[in-house]
Write a protein that holds these residues in place. Sequence first.
Motif, short mmCIF file in Angstrom:
data_model
loop_
_atom_site.label_atom_id
_atom_site.label_comp_id
_atom_site.label_asym_id
_atom_site.label_seq_id
_atom_site.Cartn_x
_atom_site.Cartn_y
_atom_site.Cartn_z
N ASP A 107 0.84 -1.20 0.00
CA ASP A 107 0.00 0.00 0.00
C ASP A 107 0.87 1.24 0.00
O ASP A 107 1.70 1.43 0.90
CB ASP A 107 -0.91 -0.01 1.24
CG ASP A 107 -1.99 1.05 1.18
OD1 ASP A 107 -3.05 0.83 1.80
OD2 ASP A 107 -1.80 2.08 0.52
N SER A 108 0.67 2.08 -1.00
CA SER A 108 1.50 3.28 -1.11
C SER A 108 1.34 4.21 0.09
O SER A 108 2.26 4.98 0.40
CB SER A 108 1.14 4.04 -2.40
OG SER A 108 -0.21 4.48 -2.37
N ARG A 109 0.23 4.09 0.79
CA ARG A 109 0.00 4.96 1.94
C ARG A 109 0.92 4.62 3.13
O ARG A 109 1.03 5.41 4.06
CB ARG A 109 -1.46 4.87 2.38
CG ARG A 109 -2.43 5.43 1.36
CD ARG A 109 -3.87 5.12 1.72
NE ARG A 109 -4.14 3.70 1.70
CZ ARG A 109 -5.33 3.18 1.96
NH1 ARG A 109 -6.34 3.96 2.28
NH2 ARG A 109 -5.51 1.86 1.90
N ASP A 110 1.55 3.47 3.06
CA ASP A 110 2.47 3.07 4.13
C ASP A 110 3.90 3.56 3.91
O ASP A 110 4.78 3.25 4.69
CB ASP A 110 2.47 1.55 4.28
CG ASP A 110 1.16 1.05 4.89
OD1 ASP A 110 0.71 -0.04 4.47
OD2 ASP A 110 0.60 1.74 5.76
#
Length: 124
Positions: A107-110
């Motif tokens: 997940d790019s949000r991580d």
Amino acid sequence: EVKLVESGGGLVQAGGSLRLSCAFSGFTFYDSALGWFRQAPGKEREVVSYISSLSHTYYRDSVKGRFTISTDNAKNSVYLQMNSLKPEDTAIYYCAGSVKALRDYSDSRDYDYWGQGTEVTVSS
């Protein structure tokens, strides 16, 4: 200050190869991960591959067997060797670093830090 700088993109014919490099500084590769993402025109950013500090690797299905991620801790670099390139691999490729201790880094949000991107164009 954390910096990630990608290089190695370019124009290549289908079936060809490219090696992307990402030099990072100010980032400690411990309990963390380095990933490669890509974003094609009109599409969302997607994970391509990542490698954790425990050397766990992940590849999205469409690149398995063609792409290889690796690191050189002495050079503070992460690489993405891309073989048998296809037109659908055309995108801007981003290097990213996460300082979170996770089991999955797809997940790019991580991710906390991002490079500026390098463009890969595969012609048919």
